[in-house]
Design an enzyme around this catalytic site. Structure first.
Site, PDB file in Angstrom:
ATOM      1  N   SER A   1       0.796  -1.228   0.000  1.00  0.00           N
ATOM      2  CA  SER A   1       0.000   0.000   0.000  1.00  0.00           C
ATOM      3  C   SER A   1       0.827   1.275   0.000  1.00  0.00           C
ATOM      4  O   SER A   1       0.294   2.356  -0.210  1.00  0.00           O
ATOM      5  CB  SER A   1      -0.903   0.022   1.237  1.00  0.00           C
ATOM      6  OG  SER A   1      -0.117   0.174   2.411  1.00  0.00           O
TER       7      SER A   1
ATOM      8  N   HIS B   1      20.927 -16.610  -8.352  1.00  0.00           N
ATOM      9  CA  HIS B   1      21.182 -17.645  -7.350  1.00  0.00           C
ATOM     10  C   HIS B   1      20.382 -17.410  -6.074  1.00  0.00           C
ATOM     11  O   HIS B   1      19.752 -18.344  -5.544  1.00  0.00           O
ATOM     12  CB  HIS B   1      22.668 -17.707  -7.003  1.00  0.00           C
ATOM     13  CG  HIS B   1      22.937 -18.560  -5.801  1.00  0.00           C
ATOM     14  ND1 HIS B   1      22.902 -19.937  -5.843  1.00  0.00           N
ATOM     15  CD2 HIS B   1      23.158 -18.221  -4.493  1.00  0.00           C
ATOM     16  CE1 HIS B   1      23.116 -20.414  -4.626  1.00  0.00           C
ATOM     17  NE2 HIS B   1      23.273 -19.399  -3.794  1.00  0.00           N
TER      18      HIS B   1
ATOM     19  N   CYS C   1      24.876 -21.550 -10.606  1.00  0.00           N
ATOM     20  CA  CYS C   1      25.686 -22.621 -10.015  1.00  0.00           C
ATOM     21  C   CYS C   1      25.986 -23.741 -11.007  1.00  0.00           C
ATOM     22  O   CYS C   1      26.995 -24.440 -10.873  1.00  0.00           O
ATOM     23  CB  CYS C   1      24.978 -23.185  -8.788  1.00  0.00           C
ATOM     24  SG  CYS C   1      24.995 -22.042  -7.379  1.00  0.00           S
TER      25      CYS C   1
ATOM     26  N   GLY D   1       4.510  -4.711  10.421  1.00  0.00           N
ATOM     27  CA  GLY D   1       5.168  -4.148  11.591  1.00  0.00           C
ATOM     28  C   GLY D   1       6.113  -5.082  12.300  1.00  0.00           C
ATOM     29  O   GLY D   1       6.500  -4.822  13.446  1.00  0.00           O
TER      30      GLY D   1
ATOM     31  N   CYS E   1      20.489 -23.795  -9.768  1.00  0.00           N
ATOM     32  CA  CYS E   1      20.237 -22.572 -10.537  1.00  0.00           C
ATOM     33  C   CYS E   1      21.220 -22.459 -11.710  1.00  0.00           C
ATOM     34  O   CYS E   1      22.262 -23.112 -11.750  1.00  0.00           O
ATOM     35  CB  CYS E   1      20.323 -21.335  -9.648  1.00  0.00           C
ATOM     36  SG  CYS E   1      22.002 -20.790  -9.247  1.00  0.00           S
TER      37      CYS E   1
ATOM     38  N   ASP F   1      -1.816   1.300   5.804  1.00  0.00           N
ATOM     39  CA  ASP F   1      -1.656   1.139   7.249  1.00  0.00           C
ATOM     40  C   ASP F   1      -0.500   2.001   7.735  1.00  0.00           C
ATOM     41  O   ASP F   1       0.286   2.510   6.947  1.00  0.00           O
ATOM     42  CB  ASP F   1      -1.393  -0.328   7.599  1.00  0.00           C
ATOM     43  CG  ASP F   1      -0.079  -0.838   7.001  1.00  0.00           C
ATOM     44  OD1 ASP F   1       0.260  -0.416   5.877  1.00  0.00           O
ATOM     45  OD2 ASP F   1       0.596  -1.648   7.646  1.00  0.00           O
TER      46      ASP F   1
ATOM     47  N   GLN G   1      -1.596  -4.966  12.733  1.00  0.00           N
ATOM     48  CA  GLN G   1      -0.514  -4.218  13.360  1.00  0.00           C
ATOM     49  C   GLN G   1      -0.574  -4.455  14.876  1.00  0.00           C
ATOM     50  O   GLN G   1      -1.158  -5.412  15.324  1.00  0.00           O
ATOM     51  CB  GLN G   1      -0.607  -2.740  12.989  1.00  0.00           C
ATOM     52  CG  GLN G   1      -0.249  -2.437  11.538  1.00  0.00           C
ATOM     53  CD  GLN G   1       1.233  -2.606  11.234  1.00  0.00           C
ATOM     54  OE1 GLN G   1       2.076  -2.779  12.131  1.00  0.00           O
ATOM     55  NE2 GLN G   1       1.584  -2.535   9.953  1.00  0.00           N
TER      56      GLN G   1
ATOM     57  N   GLY H   1       2.426   2.096   2.795  1.00  0.00           N
ATOM     58  CA  GLY H   1       2.503   2.466   4.207  1.00  0.00           C
ATOM     59  C   GLY H   1       3.893   2.310   4.793  1.00  0.00           C
ATOM     60  O   GLY H   1       4.379   3.196   5.510  1.00  0.00           O
ATOM     61  N   PHE H   2       4.567   1.194   4.497  1.00  0.00           N
ATOM     62  CA  PHE H   2       5.891   0.971   5.069  1.00  0.00           C
ATOM     63  C   PHE H   2       6.900   1.971   4.515  1.00  0.00           C
ATOM     64  O   PHE H   2       7.758   2.478   5.255  1.00  0.00           O
ATOM     65  CB  PHE H   2       6.373  -0.453   4.789  1.00  0.00           C
ATOM     66  CG  PHE H   2       7.742  -0.735   5.340  1.00  0.00           C
ATOM     67  CD1 PHE H   2       7.921  -0.989   6.694  1.00  0.00           C
ATOM     68  CD2 PHE H   2       8.863  -0.693   4.531  1.00  0.00           C
ATOM     69  CE1 PHE H   2       9.191  -1.226   7.219  1.00  0.00           C
ATOM     70  CE2 PHE H   2      10.139  -0.922   5.042  1.00  0.00           C
ATOM     71  CZ  PHE H   2      10.282  -1.189   6.393  1.00  0.00           C
TER      72      PHE H   2
END
Length: 373
Positions: free
Chosen positions: A95, A336, A310, A217, A307, A148, A190, A97-98
């Site tokens: 969103s 990797h 490698c 959070g 992968c 949030d 939260q 928010g962070f």
């Protein structure tokens, strides 16, 4: 039928882990799942074809960053994120928010929303729950997240309680504003590091009947043991028949511990971020391949890895690329790291089916020593 469907196929008899299938308009995702982060509509250093090759079934994009550049209206005109980034599998958008929380003194939070200054040019902006929904509906991901507030760590009880309660009010505003029929909207629990606030947040959001739930959070600087405690009080209060998403968590040990506690979805920038600094995951811990010790080491990054990196290149060659500033070096370490985590999730799913997850957790962590060598 809603825009997504989630089915739990099997629940572990000796942990809270479960196997599931999350169906979106763009495919079926096997859970538990790790989701690579494509902040600006691209997973750094990776093409969509390479993401398919490492096994990615869903990726993230970032509302805050795409709002600032190139703008959600442009993305919408390009056919939404799927058309814009040429990715025909599932997408989740956070969103914003962070990211707003991370701006620190560059933002001001009020009941109406968040006023902030762009980290790009210092210009002033405002995002409310309604605007976040407008942006995410224009971006057109399969799954959107409510707007949030992510409380910092540490934060006192009073601040965290007020923040959690505002997040609940914002969740209701997001529900009222969200009307895109082919996009699911997840709530976000939260409550900081306070068990009673986590329980209250979970109970309130569950009452709103979201099709899935993020746990936000966490992994914001607290000890891992405290994060696990918060999961143990939160997860049991979330519906058994809906996906549970632990936001921003992606180290191998936390993936294992999160699944043990009933988490279905994870995301994190960690694998791509450390790859750009020359560090890679291996079964024996995190290896910093830029170090001089690997200048004549002709072994693959991780001998057991399947992968592309490698299977074809040595530590010495990758170190040479990184030290020379060659783009290929970062591309190879990124391939990797993403394959390592996605393959770990494949192992986790297989071990759940055999009721052997504790054995995998113990044997993996015994061998794995977190932190660069």
């Amino acid at each position: 039928m809603g825009p997504i469907e989630f089915a739990v196929d099997y629940t572990s008899s000796n942990t809270k882990a479960r196997l599931g299938r999350l169906s979106t308009p763009h495919g079926v995702i096997r859970t538990p799942v790790f989701m690579p982060v494509g902040t600006q509509a691209t997973v750094k250093a990776m093409s969509p074809r390479e993401l398919v090759e490492v096994g990615a079934e869903i990726v993230l994009a970032n509302t805050y960053h795409l709002y600032l550049r190139p703008g959600h209206d442009l993305v919408s005109r390009a056919g939404g994120l799927h058309g814009f980034m040429a990715w025909d599998r599932s997408i989740l958008t956070d969103s914003g928010g962070f990211q707003v929380f991370s701006l620190g003194e560059m933002r001001k939070i009020s009941e109406e929303g968040v006023t902030f200054r762009s980290h790009l040019d210092g210009s002033a902006h405002f995002i409310s729950p309604e605007i976040s929904m407008e942006i995410q509906m224009a971006l057109g991901a399969d799954i959107a997240m409510v707007f949030d507030e992510c409380a910092p760590y540490p934060a006192d009880y009073s601040y965290t309680k007020d923040s959690m309660e505002m997040t609940s009010r914002w969740a209701r505003r997001c529900l009222a504003a969200h009307n895109r029929a082919d996009q699911a909207l997840f709530g976000i629990v939260q409550g900081g590091m306070y068990a009673d606030l986590r329980k209250a947040s979970a109970d309130d959001l569950v009452s709103l009947d979201f099709p899935g739930y993020g746990i936000g959070g966490l992994s914001v600087g607290e000890p891992k043991g405290l994060m696990y405690e918060m999961l143990e009080v939160t997860v049991p209060r979330l519906p058994r028949d809906k996906p549970r998403y632990l936001m921003g968590v992606g180290s191998p040990d936390c993936l294992l511990e999160g699944v043990m506690r009933g988490i279905d979805m994870f995301d994190c920038v960690l694998p791509t971020r450390i790859a750009r600094h020359g560090s890679v995951f291996t079964r024996n811990g995190t290896l910093t391949v830029r170090n001089a010790a690997f200048s004549q080491d002709f072994a693959p990054l991780d001998p057991g890895c399947d992968c592309y990196t490698c299977q074809n290149f040595s530590r010495a060659y990758i170190r040479h690329l990184l030290r020379s500033g060659e783009i290929l070096g970062v591309r190879l370490t990124t391939i990797h790291n993403l394959r390592f985590l996605i393959r770990l999730m494949e192992e986790i799913r297989a071990s759940i089916a055999e009721d052997a997850l504790p054995k995998l957790r113990d044997s993996f962590l015994e061998q794995y020593n977190e932190g660069p060598q």
